[in-house]
Scaffold this active site. Structure first.
Site, mmCIF file in Angstrom:
data_model
loop_
_atom_site.group_PDB
_atom_site.id
_atom_site.type_symbol
_atom_site.label_atom_id
_atom_site.label_comp_id
_atom_site.label_asym_id
_atom_site.label_seq_id
_atom_site.Cartn_x
_atom_site.Cartn_y
_atom_site.Cartn_z
ATOM 1 N N MET A 36 -2.331 3.531 7.057
ATOM 2 C CA MET A 36 -2.318 2.554 6.092
ATOM 3 C C MET A 36 -1.830 1.234 6.673
ATOM 4 O O MET A 36 -0.820 1.215 7.433
ATOM 5 C CB MET A 36 -1.544 2.923 5.022
ATOM 6 C CG MET A 36 -2.330 4.124 4.168
ATOM 7 S SD MET A 36 -2.100 4.235 2.394
ATOM 8 C CE MET A 36 -2.861 5.702 2.313
ATOM 9 N N HIS A 86 0.805 -1.251 0.037
ATOM 10 C CA HIS A 86 -0.156 -0.001 -0.050
ATOM 11 C C HIS A 86 1.058 1.158 -0.017
ATOM 12 O O HIS A 86 2.278 1.173 -0.068
ATOM 13 C CB HIS A 86 -0.900 0.007 1.150
ATOM 14 C CG HIS A 86 -0.260 -0.093 2.573
ATOM 15 N ND1 HIS A 86 0.509 0.655 2.943
ATOM 16 C CD2 HIS A 86 -0.396 -1.440 3.275
ATOM 17 C CE1 HIS A 86 1.316 0.299 4.242
ATOM 18 N NE2 HIS A 86 0.381 -0.958 4.526
ATOM 19 N N HIS A 145 3.963 1.560 1.953
ATOM 20 C CA HIS A 145 5.297 0.790 1.633
ATOM 21 C C HIS A 145 5.885 1.449 0.615
ATOM 22 O O HIS A 145 7.232 1.516 0.597
ATOM 23 C CB HIS A 145 4.806 -0.537 1.194
ATOM 24 C CG HIS A 145 4.151 -1.591 2.007
ATOM 25 N ND1 HIS A 145 2.834 -2.074 1.897
ATOM 26 C CD2 HIS A 145 4.834 -2.193 2.934
ATOM 27 C CE1 HIS A 145 2.814 -2.895 3.051
ATOM 28 N NE2 HIS A 145 3.926 -3.240 3.645
#
Ligand code: PAF
Length: 292
Positions: free
Chosen positions: A187, A37, A40
């Site tokens: 996230m 996501h 990362h």
């Protein structure tokens, strides 16, 4: 952008890195468990800015999951991950099998004893031993000049930095900020598990952390204990939230303190259904009694 090369075995990965190093290339590394996501990708962009070559690993590490945790249902999407990695200029994806990483007879582990004890370490016995063992092994295989980790996994970051320092590992650790959805939710690959109702209530984590931090900075909350109570009250206002822990600890040693004279981290883990979310916020030392 071109898709990254994939290497599957530790031997081939190590050989590639040796050759690149011999040619004077610098290698930046982002270890992941896949299902990438924006959080990362942000770490990969940091690596891209500083290294000649960017390597990521995609490996859902069985050693860091407890027997009743989500190893089997952990989300996976290698094809999607390769596209996302390509979009930020990753050169190589190391995606080994568990058998290659942990062949028969594997019995060595790395344990950062004290920093691994509180917070997630207390709730997930053996988790950080699994993380440090795989990360140490990945460092030995990928041979990076630096590796990038996110602040969302705050305890993991502290544990890894201490491992690198204590074992004199020959690389730098860089840090990436927590990347959040527009409503504040940090996230995480595990957000994919949330039902729409859970997803909308999950914003309570960041709300609790930011409001409590502000209360400390305004002098409305004087002690870490009070801060924990305030954050717990806010999180409990979400009917679907089940608190695993809320703790406010010294930001570098992860031990309790009586006041805010040192930087502290307010950290929480909360279940929504079976999904466990974590988040944290740093609270700087307040002026009164501050050691500077
Ligand atoms: O943060 C993660 O995704 C994992 O804990 C890591 C660092 C890739 C080790 O398996």
């Amino acid at each position: 952008m071109a898709r990254p090369v994939i290497i599957r075995t530790p031997e081939a990965m190590q050989e590639w890195s040796r050759q690149m190093r011999a040619q004077g290339m610098t290698i930046g590394f982002v270890p992941t468990m896949g299902y990438l996501h924006e959080g990362h990708l942000d770490l990969m962009r940091i690596a891209r800015q500083q290294a000649d070559l960017v390597v990521i690993s995609i490996f859902v590490n069985p050693l860091q999951f407890g027997p009743s945790e989500d190893l089997d249902r952990y989300p996976r999407d290698l094809e999607g991950d390769l596209d996302k990695a390509a979009s930020v200029g990753v050169d190589l994806v190391f995606a080994p099998t568990a058998r290659d990483m942990y062949p028969e007879g594997f019995q060595t582990s790395v344990d950062v004893s004290e920093l691994s004890k509180p917070l997630c370490g207390a709730k997930r016995p053996g988790h950080f031993r699994g993380v440090t063992t795989v990360v140490a092994k990945l460092f030995n295989i990928v041979l990076p000049h630096f590796a990038v980790f996110g602040r969302k996994d705050y305890q993991q970051l502290q544990v890894i930095k201490r491992m690198v320092r204590d074992l004199s590992m020959n690389l730098d650790i860089l840090e990436g900020e927590t990347v959040r959805e527009s409503d504040g939710l940090a996230m995480s690959s595990r957000n994919a598990y949330l039902s729409p109702e859970e997803r909308s209530q999950a914003t309570v984590l960041y709300r609790a952390l930011t409001r409590t931090r502000q209360a400390v900075l305004d002098g409305r909350v004087a002690t870490p204990e009070e801060a924990v109570r305030m954050a717990e009250d806010i999180i409990s206002s979400a009917p679907l939230a089940r608190i695993d822990y809320v703790e406010c600890l010294d930001a570098s040693e992860l031990v309790p303190r009586d006041d805010f004279s040192r930087p502290m981290v307010l950290a929480t883990a909360v279940f929504f259904g079976k999904t466990r979310l974590i988040d944290n916020i740093l609270i700087p030392a307040t002026l009164k009694g501050s050691q500077g």
